[in-house]
Design an enzyme around this catalytic site. Structure first.
Site, PDB file in Angstrom:
ATOM      1  N   HIS A 199       1.414  -0.594  -0.299  1.00  0.00           N
ATOM      2  CA  HIS A 199      -0.317  -0.128   0.398  1.00  0.00           C
ATOM      3  C   HIS A 199       0.940   1.333  -0.023  1.00  0.00           C
ATOM      4  CE1 HIS A 199      -3.653  -2.489   0.451  1.00  0.00           C
ATOM      5  NE2 HIS A 199      -2.525  -3.332   1.415  1.00  0.00           N
ATOM      6  N   LEU A 200       0.985   1.644  -1.092  1.00  0.00           N
ATOM      7  CA  LEU A 200       1.958   3.332  -1.549  1.00  0.00           C
ATOM      8  C   LEU A 200       0.814   4.364  -0.930  1.00  0.00           C
ATOM      9  CD1 LEU A 200       3.700   2.214  -4.538  1.00  0.00           C
ATOM     10  CD2 LEU A 200       4.303   2.014  -2.312  1.00  0.00           C
ATOM     11  N   ASP A 259      -8.460  -5.147  -2.631  1.00  0.00           N
ATOM     12  CA  ASP A 259      -7.657  -5.569  -0.950  1.00  0.00           C
ATOM     13  C   ASP A 259      -7.995  -4.319   0.102  1.00  0.00           C
ATOM     14  OD1 ASP A 259      -5.813  -6.986   0.866  1.00  0.00           O
ATOM     15  OD2 ASP A 259      -4.936  -5.206   0.529  1.00  0.00           O
ATOM     16  N   HIS A 306      -2.118 -12.486   1.616  1.00  0.00           N
ATOM     17  CA  HIS A 306      -2.192 -12.882   3.457  1.00  0.00           C
ATOM     18  C   HIS A 306      -2.991 -14.017   4.217  1.00  0.00           C
ATOM     19  CE1 HIS A 306      -5.813 -10.162   2.875  1.00  0.00           C
ATOM     20  NE2 HIS A 306      -5.473  -8.791   3.320  1.00  0.00           N
ATOM     21  N   ASP A 330       2.149  -6.740   2.260  1.00  0.00           N
ATOM     22  CA  ASP A 330       0.731  -5.962   2.633  1.00  0.00           C
ATOM     23  C   ASP A 330       1.462  -4.914   3.752  1.00  0.00           C
ATOM     24  OD1 ASP A 330      -1.176  -5.078   3.020  1.00  0.00           O
ATOM     25  OD2 ASP A 330      -2.177  -6.519   4.737  1.00  0.00           O
ATOM     26  N   PHE A 377      -6.470  -0.322  11.327  1.00  0.00           N
ATOM     27  CA  PHE A 377      -5.531  -2.154  10.967  1.00  0.00           C
ATOM     28  C   PHE A 377      -4.657  -1.902   9.881  1.00  0.00           C
ATOM     29  CE2 PHE A 377     -10.102  -3.142  11.800  1.00  0.00           C
ATOM     30  CZ  PHE A 377      -9.748  -4.216  12.734  1.00  0.00           C
TER      31      PHE A 377
END
Lengths: 423, 311
Positions: free
Chosen positions: A60-61, A150, A230, A303, A321
């Site tokens: 996740h950028l 996601d 994941h 992740d 999260f």
């Protein structure tokens, strides 16, 4: 520009051997026992290991929209430090990557400013709302390598069936975050002993497993390529193993934290132990390590999920999260799995550098003449210290803060350029 | 035995306290209870100390109990209530604590819906914190006052059969009581519908789990009812209050399975007619009202011990 890397212990085709490597511009031009060539730069890699560049299928950028957490520059710089030469950006940004303009934005930014290659994963459904199929075909022409919602999960089985059918037509793998919302409820941690003790709401293992079971059946019926993101429970692995045995195209990835931590970590109420899926039971964790070892789990994915400290450092059930992972992935796994004798270094490198590129059909991975020069030089006897000063990511949310690990990435080459060099 | 050390300690839950330490607290509470029975209910022991009641979740009764306890020890009390505070304007708990800390708080008593929030307050203030209830996690002062109430009536806790009935899943009172009662050697049974029972209870606490009230009450020395909330019905955890009452209410009819003179307890607030009938709540075996009085004494004891009051 020629770079000659001499005397390294090089990962070639699943094994380590002494090789010299010559890089010309962005290409590996020669790999052999001994190369005597005049180069612009000659690196003595005696005592060091050389791996193909790592590939992260799950990152996740936070760019666009949440650049206070991370952006393409800081994210890829952190990735390069961790030995990654390709990372796949998940589409849950603001706005969601569900259209070609957004895909092109990320690719252009990464090409202009990034420290590693960024491949884009498009949304399965528009705005990842789980209501309508996204423009997968158009995004595919823009360069996406797969689709995923996601962070969210398509709850409607009929819609998911159609999304898979549609994705098959464009040879796009469907990457799932398996979570049944009703079963997960407002869960914060694994529905196990610690949830019972702390009173924190539990996310049961079956919240993941029923979706994996459903999507395996949908993949069987549609012939879609299914990739489970994941994976976190022993039972999920059983479902995936059975599906593979029946010839269904399903693969899965595991994160370093699910391999190394279990639900016990959450009893301190440290929000850096809060992620989805949650840290599971010790029995689940052991099954994941076994699955990685056997190859049932083909690859490692971080992740990487940055959050600002003011978001994360609060009441456990109010904290978001996710944790960051680029800069620690190799070292924590090398330290706790390879040095502990649980998996081989060869298997770790295969899971971080080879398998992910193969699953997503990104490129032909490996240190092979003619390949792009995506390489990592590591000093396995050197330590790294993880703390707020050493982390390059904009966010510092990791459960491994203030810990030391063996296994330092010394230099990373991406397309022949040095993208990371340790002091 | 060395005198237990309490100075500056947190009370997040009872697992941090040994059986000896719990008994020491009960002895101290006994002394405090005596003060509460005097005409002039005040001692100067915590003069100059400032105690903050930080109630992010509403609870008038518990807050009053903490504040009365502090007042009777002559501490200064400041009361922070979420609904009229900056927390309502989006300020984080962390910033709230920094702000309060700058004003010189010596001890925090916190109530919050989030498990683990007392730890957070301690982390950011560095000051001792008494947990006044954090979500479904813990309510150690309630457990101490419950244990005190039993000890006062029945003496040694060891070997007593204690049965707790109701919504175990959502009860912080049960979790803290289980830790404390087991430490002191009681045999504890928890009883309620299966959907309101957390997993792994036997393993975590060493208690018994029963789903049938009659079996659970057999030979009990102490019976504690818990508040049953209507909202659990809409959460899909049980079909109706009527059905719950039919199977789990504490009444003259059901209580006869327990020992003849078993103590009847309830942490309040009660839903009369749902988990307990008035005939039992107000009957001769009930110590429900005394529990409330003992709460002040127990909280006084903790404040006194933690802030190092002079006897």
């Amino acid at each position: 520009m020629k770079t000659l890397i001499k005397n390294g212990t090089v990962y070639i085709d699943g094994a380590f051997c002494a090789r010299d490597i010559l890089i010309e511009d962005e290409i590996i031009s020669q790999v052999s026992d001994s190369i005597e060539a005049i180069a612009d730069v000659t690196v003595d890699a005696s005592g060091k290991h050389i791996f193909p560049g790592f590939v992260d299928l799950h990152a996740h950028l936070r760019d666009p929209g949440q650049t206070y957490k991370e952006d393409i520059v800081t994210g890829t710089r952190a990735a390069a430090k961790g030995g990654f030469t390709t990372v796949c950006a998940m589409p849950n940004t603001e706005p969601v990557i569900d259209n070609i303009a957004a895909v092109e934005y990320i690719q252009r930014r990464a090409k202009d400013l990034g420290f590693c290659k960024v491949r884009v994963i498009g949304a399965i459904t528009k705005q990842s709302e789980g209501k309508e199929i996204s423009e997968m075909a158009t995004m595919k022409s823009g360069g996406i390598i797969g689709v995923s919602d996601d962070g969210k999960c398509v709850q409607n089985a009929r819609l998911m069936l159609n999304c898979m059918k549609y994705a098959v037509n464009y040879d796009l793998p469907v990457i799932i975050h398996a979570e049944d919302y009703n079963l997960a409820g407002k869960g914060q941690i694994h529905a196990g002993r610690i949830a019972s003790k702390t009173g924190l709401s539990g996310i049961p293992a079956i919240a993941e497993e029923v979706i994996i079971a459903r999507d395996i059946m949908l993949a069987e019926s549609t012939k879609a390529r299914l990739h489970v993101a994941h994976v976190s429970t022993a039972k999920s692995l059983e479902l995936i193993r059975d599906a593979q045995n029946r010839g269904i195209q399903v693969t899965c990835e595991v994160t370093p934290h699910h391999l190394l931590l279990n639900e016990e970590a959450t009893q301190t109420f440290d929000p850096n132990t809060k992620m989805k899926p949650p840290l599971r039971s010790e029995q689940d964790r052991l099954a994941l390590v076994e699955g990685l070892k056997s190859g049932l789990i083909s690859c490692i994915a971080t992740d990487h999920a940055p959050h600002a400290d003011y978001e994360k450092e609060r009441e456990f059930d109010h904290a978001p999260f996710g944790i960051i992972g680029f800069e620690t992935a190799f070292a924590v796994l090398y330290h706790h799995l390879v040095r502990a004798g649980l998996i081989s270094l060869e298997r770790l490198i295969e899971a971080m550098a080879i398998a992910p590129a193969n699953i997503m059909k990104l490129y032909q991975p490996g240190i092979i003449e003619g390949n792009k020069a995506d390489l990592v030089i590591a000093d396995l006897d050197a330590k790294i210290l993880v703390n707020v000063d050493t982390l390059l990511s904009k966010s510092k949310n990791t459960p491994w803060l203030n810990q030391v690990f063996m296994g330092k990435i010394v230099t990373t080459y991406c397309d022949g350029d040095v993208t990371w060099k340790a002091d | 035995m060395d005198t237990p050390q309490f100075l500056g300690r947190n009370v997040f839950d009872l697992d941090d306290y040994s059986a000896e330490e719990i008994m020491y607290i009960l002895e101290a509470a006994k002394g405090m209870k005596e003060i509460n029975l005097r005409e002039y209910k005040k001692i100067p022991t915590l003069r100059g100390k400032t105690i903050c009641t930080l109630f992010v979740e509403n609870s008038t009764r518990t807050r009053m109990s903490f504040e009365l306890a502090a007042n009777r020890l002559s501490a200064d009390v400041v009361s922070f209530q979420a609904e009229v505070s900056a927390l309502q304007k989006g300020e984080s708990l962390q910033d709230t604590v920094y702000t309060l800390d700058a004003m010189g708080i010596d001890l925090y008593c916190i109530r919050h819906s989030s498990p683990g929030s007392p730890q957070l307050v301690h982390k950011h203030s560095g000051k001792p914190v008494i947990n006044g209830g954090d979500g479904r996690h813990a309510h150690p002062t309630q457990a101490l006052l419950d244990i005190f109430s039993i000890w006062e009536k029945l003496g040694d806790i060891r070997g007593l059969k204690i049965t707790i009935v109701g919504d175990i899943l959502n009860s912080r009172v049960v979790r803290s009581n289980l830790i404390g009662m087991k430490k002191l050697g009681a045999e504890v049974t928890v009883c309620g519908p299966r959907t309101l029972m957390p997993s792994f209870m036997e393993e975590i606490y060493g208690c018994k789990v029963e789903y049938d009230l009659q079996t659970a009450l057999k030979d009990a020395d102490v019976v504690m009812g818990l508040r049953m909330q209507l909202e659990r019905q809409t959460e899909g955890l049980f079909p109706s209050l009527e059905e719950y009452t039919k199977h789990y209410v504490l009444s003259k009819e059901t209580i006869r399975y327990a020992k003849k003179d078993a103590l009847i307890m309830h942490p309040g607030p009660m839903n009369r007619g749902i988990e307990i009938l008035p005939e039992i709540a107000d009957g001769g075996q009930s110590i429900i009202v005394e529990q409330v009085a003992n709460g002040v004494a127990v909280r006084m004891a903790l404040m006194f011990l933690i802030l190092g009051g002079k006897a």
